[in-house]
Design a protein around this motif. Structure first.
Motif, short mmCIF file in Angstrom:
data_model
loop_
_atom_site.label_atom_id
_atom_site.label_comp_id
_atom_site.label_asym_id
_atom_site.label_seq_id
_atom_site.Cartn_x
_atom_site.Cartn_y
_atom_site.Cartn_z
N THR A 200 5.72 5.42 -13.58
CA THR A 200 4.70 5.52 -14.63
C THR A 200 3.99 4.19 -14.78
OG1 THR A 200 6.08 7.13 -15.79
CG2 THR A 200 4.28 6.12 -17.04
N ASP A 201 2.66 4.25 -14.87
CA ASP A 201 1.84 3.05 -15.05
C ASP A 201 2.25 1.96 -14.06
OD1 ASP A 201 0.59 4.38 -17.12
OD2 ASP A 201 1.80 3.44 -18.68
N ALA A 202 2.26 2.32 -12.79
CA ALA A 202 2.75 1.42 -11.74
C ALA A 202 1.60 0.58 -11.19
CB ALA A 202 3.40 2.22 -10.63
N ARG A 203 1.83 -0.73 -11.10
CA ARG A 203 0.81 -1.65 -10.60
C ARG A 203 0.81 -1.67 -9.07
NH1 ARG A 203 2.64 -6.25 -12.27
NH2 ARG A 203 3.00 -7.30 -10.27
N VAL A 204 -0.37 -1.65 -8.49
CA VAL A 204 -0.53 -1.67 -7.04
C VAL A 204 -0.27 -3.08 -6.51
CG1 VAL A 204 -2.16 -1.32 -5.13
CG2 VAL A 204 -2.17 0.25 -7.09
N VAL A 205 0.59 -3.19 -5.49
CA VAL A 205 0.90 -4.50 -4.91
C VAL A 205 0.56 -4.59 -3.42
CG1 VAL A 205 2.60 -5.18 -6.64
CG2 VAL A 205 3.34 -3.82 -4.67
N THR A 206 0.18 -3.48 -2.81
CA THR A 206 -0.49 -3.49 -1.51
C THR A 206 -1.59 -2.45 -1.56
OG1 THR A 206 1.43 -4.22 -0.23
CG2 THR A 206 -0.29 -3.10 0.98
N ALA A 207 -2.79 -2.86 -1.19
CA ALA A 207 -3.96 -2.00 -1.32
C ALA A 207 -3.86 -0.76 -0.43
CB ALA A 207 -5.22 -2.79 -0.96
N THR A 208 -4.65 0.24 -0.77
CA THR A 208 -4.73 1.45 0.06
C THR A 208 -5.14 1.08 1.48
OG1 THR A 208 -5.43 2.70 -1.89
CG2 THR A 208 -5.83 3.70 0.27
N ASP A 209 -4.40 1.61 2.46
CA ASP A 209 -4.68 1.27 3.85
C ASP A 209 -5.35 2.44 4.56
OD1 ASP A 209 -2.73 3.12 4.58
OD2 ASP A 209 -1.18 1.63 4.96
N PRO A 210 -5.72 2.28 5.83
CA PRO A 210 -6.41 3.37 6.54
C PRO A 210 -5.58 4.64 6.70
CG PRO A 210 -6.74 1.28 7.68
CD PRO A 210 -5.69 1.04 6.64
N TYR A 211 -4.27 4.56 6.43
CA TYR A 211 -3.40 5.72 6.57
C TYR A 211 -3.17 6.42 5.23
CZ TYR A 211 -2.67 3.23 10.92
OH TYR A 211 -2.86 2.56 12.10
N THR A 212 -4.03 6.12 4.26
CA THR A 212 -3.95 6.70 2.91
C THR A 212 -2.56 6.56 2.31
OG1 THR A 212 -3.73 8.94 3.85
CG2 THR A 212 -5.91 8.27 3.12
N GLU A 213 -2.18 5.33 2.13
CA GLU A 213 -0.94 4.99 1.45
C GLU A 213 -1.13 3.64 0.78
OE1 GLU A 213 1.51 5.21 4.82
OE2 GLU A 213 0.99 3.23 5.57
N LEU A 214 -0.32 3.38 -0.21
CA LEU A 214 -0.35 2.10 -0.89
C LEU A 214 1.06 1.81 -1.39
CD1 LEU A 214 -0.18 2.93 -4.16
CD2 LEU A 214 -2.59 3.41 -3.83
N TRP A 215 1.24 0.61 -1.96
CA TRP A 215 2.53 0.21 -2.51
C TRP A 215 2.36 -0.18 -3.97
CZ3 TRP A 215 7.37 -0.56 0.15
CH2 TRP A 215 7.32 -0.20 1.50
N VAL A 216 3.34 0.19 -4.77
CA VAL A 216 3.36 -0.19 -6.18
C VAL A 216 4.67 -0.91 -6.48
CG1 VAL A 216 1.92 1.78 -6.86
CG2 VAL A 216 4.44 1.99 -6.95
N THR A 217 4.72 -1.50 -7.65
CA THR A 217 5.98 -2.03 -8.15
C THR A 217 6.29 -1.40 -9.50
OG1 THR A 217 7.22 -4.02 -8.75
CG2 THR A 217 4.87 -4.02 -9.28
N VAL A 218 7.58 -1.12 -9.71
CA VAL A 218 8.02 -0.64 -11.02
C VAL A 218 8.58 -1.79 -11.84
CG1 VAL A 218 8.48 1.67 -10.14
CG2 VAL A 218 10.35 -0.01 -10.20
N LYS A 219 8.48 -3.00 -11.28
CA LYS A 219 8.93 -4.20 -11.99
C LYS A 219 7.75 -5.17 -12.10
CE LYS A 219 13.84 -4.01 -10.86
NZ LYS A 219 15.02 -4.78 -10.38
N PRO A 220 6.93 -5.02 -13.13
CA PRO A 220 5.68 -5.79 -13.19
C PRO A 220 5.87 -7.30 -13.26
CG PRO A 220 6.10 -4.59 -15.24
CD PRO A 220 7.06 -4.07 -14.24
N ASP A 221 7.05 -7.76 -13.67
CA ASP A 221 7.27 -9.20 -13.78
C ASP A 221 8.04 -9.79 -12.60
OD1 ASP A 221 6.01 -9.25 -16.29
OD2 ASP A 221 7.86 -8.63 -17.28
N GLU A 222 8.35 -8.98 -11.61
CA GLU A 222 9.16 -9.44 -10.50
C GLU A 222 8.31 -10.24 -9.52
OE1 GLU A 222 12.64 -7.38 -7.88
OE2 GLU A 222 10.65 -6.46 -7.69
N HIS A 223 8.51 -11.57 -9.50
CA HIS A 223 7.83 -12.48 -8.58
C HIS A 223 6.33 -12.21 -8.53
CE1 HIS A 223 12.03 -12.43 -6.67
NE2 HIS A 223 11.92 -13.54 -7.35
N ARG A 224 5.74 -12.02 -9.69
CA ARG A 224 4.33 -11.65 -9.77
C ARG A 224 3.44 -12.80 -9.29
NH1 ARG A 224 1.31 -8.30 -14.47
NH2 ARG A 224 -0.83 -8.58 -13.75
N SER A 225 2.48 -12.46 -8.44
CA SER A 225 1.52 -13.46 -7.98
C SER A 225 0.49 -13.70 -9.07
CB SER A 225 0.81 -12.99 -6.71
OG SER A 225 -0.20 -12.04 -7.00
#
Length: 611
Positions: A200-225
């Protein structure tokens, strides 16, 4: 050093940076037998390998939670709506049908088939296995049933420790270890394999790629850039909150997201495991994209007395590409026209056509003309053509490093003798260090550079001061085991060659500093390894070099984004004379790695200093 949705199940991932994908295999771990009246949690068991692997099971009951109709892994997930009380046993399982399934979400079904342990990428990949029921006979009992409520995966449910250490008696494998989902993140995800889960309300940490997938984190404060990603700062900082998101729906409806965006609301679907990143939420419902409005960075211009030296991997650039104007714009406006640019992955004049062509004059002319059209200077360039097919990279492309330099600001010292097979050396001229050939290649016959790019050394003069620049592109991470490997810690086999390469470059810098202790040396490029790695330590040696990205705050140290981890692959290392306090500034200019419309998968970096 970079994984798939429907398209990717039939294609290689961005991890082609790290080598070719391996053929998928199914591993049967026990002799066929027969088991009746088993439940899904019995099949999943309390380790990563089913106690029923290789056995035929009869009338296994469940509710269909998701159907995959595309790719080479067609089938459906089903889940037992009446779970047991053991948190280690998953209540979901994938049923591999091989053809389009004839079931729908909400169907109550019984399945008779054989339990198998499928290893995405093949057993030699080191990946964990996925428990499946194969060769199924499926009976639909009823339609329209409520799908079991998803398990909420969030910061509180995912442990902070990533994985247990593997069993030495099993070669470091974690397969047979009892799952401890409250202690380790990988065990937690494994305990949910095949189940309906939700973020829920997951922040994107790798952008959408050409294969229609992305990465999110469920830990918004974990080693945040500093810009919303998740930084990979050590081998013990695997970042437990990362999850890959794919879709069971139309790729046209998949969110086009950049780092820092949020999938607001619920993203729900079965938890899968694949060769392109491990645990993956295959969504039948995706949250609404909320853009953070991330902008590409622009560095400051160098002052008249500062020399600006940059490194930029332009990702297999050849004359047929459509990205020349974009690369030129980045060099002129985002990097502010550095005085010297080390370009990596410049291909020959016909790109991947494998016909013996090695010259890159057309590629470079097109880039230089595009830079002028973008309002930049007319750069000059130096390089050495590789021997055809000897430097790795895309077959036929003959990638190499190239020095791009602004002749209005800096001059190149040309010395004849440098070619693809002759080693450059260090000599003394008027009491100071000089290259025997400029440009020249460092020990090109060494085994350290087998099927890999040879370092390019050049001698530059800025305002009467000589600066030595060594352009590098070290061996890729191909063959390394992934962070979700069954072997923990994963084996990083590709390091062996990079360690040899780092030792060669360090030895060459030592030769320069022996002749001239205060020589100003910059070694830069795509090192394909982290600033905390042994590769970097060997490069740095006993202080001959120092990786300048370490001058940045920890949450700004990244040049690449892979599987939700922002990490350093590109580095600029400097000799002690440059490192002296107050004499340099460093910037990793984030204009590619965080964006879905990147023109390269690497961010460039700029070093500015007063020679």
């Amino acid at each position: 050093m970079p994984t798939p949705s429907s398209a990717r199940l039939a294609a290689l991932t961005v991890a082609a940076v790290c080598g070719a994908a391996l053929a998928a295999q199914t591993t049967v771990l026990t002799a066929p037998a027969h088991a009746e009246s088993v439940r899904i949690h019995d099949i999943q068991g309390t380790t990563r390998v089913s106690p029923y692997a290789g056995q035929k099971v009869t009338d296994v009951a469940g509710i269909v939670t998701g159907v995959r109709t595309y790719g080479s892994s067609k089938g459906f997930w089903m889940q037992d709506p009446s779970p047991d009380d053991d948190p280690a046993t998953s209540e979901g399982v994938f049923v591999f049908t091989s053809s389009t399934p004839k079931v729908a979400s909400g169907d109550a079904v019984t399945v008779t088939g054989t339990v198998s342990e499928y290893v995405p990428g093949g057993t030699s990949s080191g990946n964990q296995s996925l428990t499946e029921i194969t060769k199924p006979a499926v009976t639909v009992v009823s339609h329209g049933n409520a799908v079991p409520a998803p398990v909420v995966v969030d910061a509180r449910s995912v442990p902070d420790a990533y994985t247990p250490a593997g069993d030495p008696a099993a070669g470091g494998s974690i397969n047979a270890l009892p799952l401890r989902p409250s202690a380790y993140a990988l065990d937690y995800y494994e305990s949910l394999e095949g189940m309906n889960v939700q973020v829920t309300d997951a922040r994107v940490v790798t952008a959408t790629d050409p294969y229609t997938e992305l990465w999110v984190t469920v830990k918004p404060d974990e080693h945040r850039s500093s810009r919303g990603g998740t930084v990979y700062g050590s081998y013990d900082a695997q970042n437990t909150g990362r999850l890959q998101i794919q879709s069971l729906g139309s790729t046209a409806d998949f969110p086009v997201a950049d780092v820092g965006d949020t999938l607001t609301g619920a993203t729900t679907g079965p938890l899968d495991y694949n060769q392109y990143g491990g645990y993956t939420l295959v969504a039948n419902r995706i949250g609404t994209l909320d853009s953070a409005g991330l902008q590409r960075e622009t560095t400051r211009p160098q002052s008249p007395g500062e020399l600006a030296v940059a490194t930029y991997n332009v990702e297999n650039l050849d004359p047929s590409d459509t990205t020349f104007a974009a690369h030129a714009d980045a060099i002129v406006h985002n990097l502010r026209s550095p005085d010297i640019v080390s370009l990596e992955e410049i291909q020959d004049d016909n790109g991947a056509t494998d016909d013996g062509t090695v010259d890159a004059t057309q590629t470079m002319t097109k880039l230089i003309d595009a830079i002028v059209a973008a309002g930049g200077p007319r750069y000059d360039w130096r390089s050495i053509d590789p021997v055809d097919g000897q430097d790795g990279g895309e077959p036929g492309g003959n990638i190499r490093q190239v020095f791009l330099f602004n002749p209005a600001r800096v001059s190149f010292t040309d010395r004849p003798g440098g070619d693809s097979t002759t080693a450059v050396g260090v000599t003394k001229v008027h009491g100071k260090a000089a290259l025997t050939a400029s440009p020249g290649r460092i020990d090109p016959a060494s085994d350290a550079w087998k099927s890999s790019r040879k370092p390019l050394a050049g001698e530059f003069v800025f305002r009467g001061k000589t600066v030595f620049v060594i352009a590098n592109h070290f061996a890729s991470k191909g063959g390394d085991q992934g962070l979700t490997s069954q072997y923990q810690p994963p084996t990083r086999s590709s390091e062996t060659q990079r360690h040899l390469q780092a030792a060669e470059v360090n030895s060459f810098v030592k030769d320069l500093l022996k002749v001239q202790k205060n020589a100003e040396v910059v070694a830069l490029g795509d090192m394909n390894d982290f600033e905390f790695s042994d590769t970097a330590k060997i490069l740095e040696g006993d202080g001959e070099l120092w990786s300048a990205i370490k001058s940045l705050p920890a949450n700004e140290r990244y040049t690449y984004d892979y599987q939700g981890n922002e990490q350093v692959l590109d580095q600029i290392l400097i000799s002690p004379q440059i490192r002296r306090a107050g004499r340099f500034s460093y910037d990793s200019v984030h204009l590619n790695s965080e964006f879905h419309d990147q023109i390269s998968d690497h961010d460039p970096q700029v070093l500015r200093f007063h020679p």
